[in-house]
Every structure is written in C-alpha cells, then in structure tokens.
Design a protein around this motif. Structure first.
Motif, short mmCIF file in Angstrom:
data_model
loop_
_atom_site.label_atom_id
_atom_site.label_comp_id
_atom_site.label_asym_id
_atom_site.label_seq_id
_atom_site.Cartn_x
_atom_site.Cartn_y
_atom_site.Cartn_z
N THR A 1 12.35 1.93 -5.94
CA THR A 1 13.12 0.99 -5.13
C THR A 1 12.19 0.08 -4.34
N MET A 2 11.13 0.65 -3.79
CA MET A 2 10.14 -0.15 -3.07
C MET A 2 9.44 -1.12 -4.02
N LEU A 3 9.13 -0.65 -5.23
CA LEU A 3 8.51 -1.52 -6.22
C LEU A 3 9.45 -2.67 -6.59
N TYR A 4 10.72 -2.36 -6.73
CA TYR A 4 11.71 -3.41 -7.00
C TYR A 4 11.68 -4.48 -5.91
N LEU B 1 12.17 13.71 -8.21
CA LEU B 1 13.16 12.69 -8.54
C LEU B 1 13.43 11.79 -7.34
N LEU B 2 13.51 12.39 -6.16
CA LEU B 2 13.73 11.62 -4.94
C LEU B 2 12.57 10.65 -4.70
N CYS B 3 11.33 11.16 -4.85
CA CYS B 3 10.15 10.30 -4.66
C CYS B 3 10.12 9.17 -5.68
N SER B 4 10.50 9.47 -6.91
CA SER B 4 10.48 8.44 -7.94
C SER B 4 11.51 7.35 -7.66
N LEU C 1 4.02 5.84 -5.36
CA LEU C 1 4.04 5.89 -6.82
C LEU C 1 3.00 6.89 -7.33
N GLY C 2 1.83 6.92 -6.67
CA GLY C 2 0.80 7.89 -7.04
C GLY C 2 1.26 9.31 -6.79
N VAL C 3 1.92 9.54 -5.67
CA VAL C 3 2.45 10.88 -5.36
C VAL C 3 3.48 11.28 -6.41
N THR C 4 4.31 10.33 -6.80
CA THR C 4 5.34 10.60 -7.82
C THR C 4 4.71 11.01 -9.14
N ALA D 1 0.83 -1.21 0.00
CA ALA D 1 0.00 0.00 0.00
C ALA D 1 0.86 1.26 0.00
N ALA D 2 1.92 1.26 0.81
CA ALA D 2 2.82 2.42 0.86
C ALA D 2 3.49 2.64 -0.49
N THR D 3 3.85 1.55 -1.17
CA THR D 3 4.48 1.65 -2.49
C THR D 3 3.53 2.27 -3.50
#
Length: 236
Positions: free
Chosen positions: A197-200, A189-192, A13-16, A7-9
């Motif tokens: 990384t979390m998605l990975y 860029l930091l958020c992305s 990703l949505g915020v990014t 959920a956090a990921t």
C-alpha cells in the motif's frame, strides 16, 4: 518527508521479503514452497482494488461540476496505471501458483476470467487517455469509461461466492469475515499488504508528478501553436 516515506517503504518491503522467505513455514498440502507466493498475490490483488477504486472516485469528482478539477483526471489516470501493473502481477503470480496447485497455468475459472476482463478493461481505459482531445473532453469520456470498468470490481470479488470455482474463497474478506490465517503467516501477510500500500502511494505520487509535467508541456505546445498561427495570420 517524501524521502522518509520512501525509506520506510523500502525497509518494510525488506522485512516482508525476510518474513516470507525465511520465517514463515511452507505448506506441503498447499503447494509446498509455492504458498509463499501468497504474500505477493494477495497484496497485489488488494492494490488492484484500491487503485481502481481511487480511479473511480476521482472520476466521479471530475464528472461533478462543483468538484471538477484537473487534478482528479490526472489522479484517475495515474492510479489506473499503477492498478494495471499490479493486476498483471496478480495474474502472473496466480498462474505460477496454479501450476503446482491445480496442475495448470490457467483455467477459465470465474475469478480468473473476471480478473482478466478487468485487466483488459483498464488497458482500454489507458489507451483511451492517449487519444487526441482537449483535457476537458478527455477527462469526461475517460471518467465515464472508468466507471463502466469499475462495475467489474464487485464481480471479481464476489465471483468465488456467486459461482462454484477452482479459486478458494477470500482468506480475509470472506462472507463470514473468518480470517483463515494466523501466526507468522498472518504477520507476514499484514506486512506485505501495508508495504505494498505504501509502495502504491509512492508510485501514484511519482506518476502524478510526471502527468503534471506532461500536461504542462502539452499546454505549452498548444499555446505555441496558437501563437504561431496567430502570428502568421497577422503577418499575412
């Protein structure tokens, strides 16, 4: 725990996506709206480095007798699969960005060429994992292949420093460690990078679970075949 991390990921990703498409400005002198591809291209490149680095480390742990465990071979394969996906994404996004910026979809630039070589090296590594062999034989030869392929990683990274190329120098991890981005663009860029990384991590964990199931199925099939052969021999 896994659900919360997932959920956090998704949220990050949505915020990014929101920051990249709504908050950050375009750059008329850097391709206009195409500059937003930076927030996809850079994290994809970072994940490629991370994924293949994990594959190399897991391969070393497999090759060392004291640390040899089946999990390291499976982790190496799972991370390499994710790395190939993100490397392909990096090449595709870079090509889309290059058309309005360089006027061409592809150039045999040092960075682009070395990255393409890296992509195909790890495709070959994944193909090698599919060839018939025992788990131990597969693990050893694939670990060696992974370390050979990993030798291209520093070539990719330092290619813009070693040769004169169309590709710009690194935005963050350059020779002078001079970060060439600030404000809302730096935040995006930091958020992305963090969200990718979390998605990975999620993708590797999922692929690792599948690999364990596949390994168990192969082991069960082998034992069944041995049992059938042994039974047939006894009956004869």
């Amino acid at each position: 725990m896994k659900r919360a991390f997932t959920a956090a990921t998704v949220v990050l990703l949505g915020v990014t996506v929101y920051l990249a498409l709504v908050v950050t400005p375009s750059r008329p002198y850097q391709g206009g709206e195409a500059v937003r591809l930076l927030y996809l291209h850079v994290p994809a490149a970072w994940i490629a480095y991370l994924a293949f680095g994990v594959t190399a480390l897991a391969s070393i742990l497999w090759l060392v007798p004291r640390t040899r465990r089946p999990i390291w071979d499976l982790l190496a394969g799972a991370s390499a699969e994710v790395g190939v996906v993100f490397t392909g994404l990096m090449l595709a996004v870079g090509s889309i960005w290059g058309k309005p910026t360089w006027g061409t979809w592809w150039e045999w630039d040092a960075r682009l060429t070395s990255t393409a070589i890296l992509f195909f090296l790890y495709i070959g590594y994944l193909a090698l994992r599919r060839t018939g062999a025992t788990a131990a034989e597969r693990g050893t030869r694939c670990a060696i292949a992974a370390l050979v392929a990993a030798a291209d990683i520093p070539i990719v990274h330092f290619s813009v420093s070693w040769w004169q190329t169309l590709h710009q120098d690194a935005t963050v991890f350059n020779r002078d460690l001079d970060v060439k981005i600030d404000g809302s663009m730096a935040l995006t860029l930091l958020c992305s990078v963090v969200s990718f990384t979390m998605l990975y991590g999620l993708l590797v964990l999922e692929r690792l679970e599948v690999a364990r199931l596949e390994e168990g199925r192969e082991e069960a099939a082998l034992q069944r075949a041995i049992s059938e052969r042994t039974g047939g021999a006894v009956t004869a």
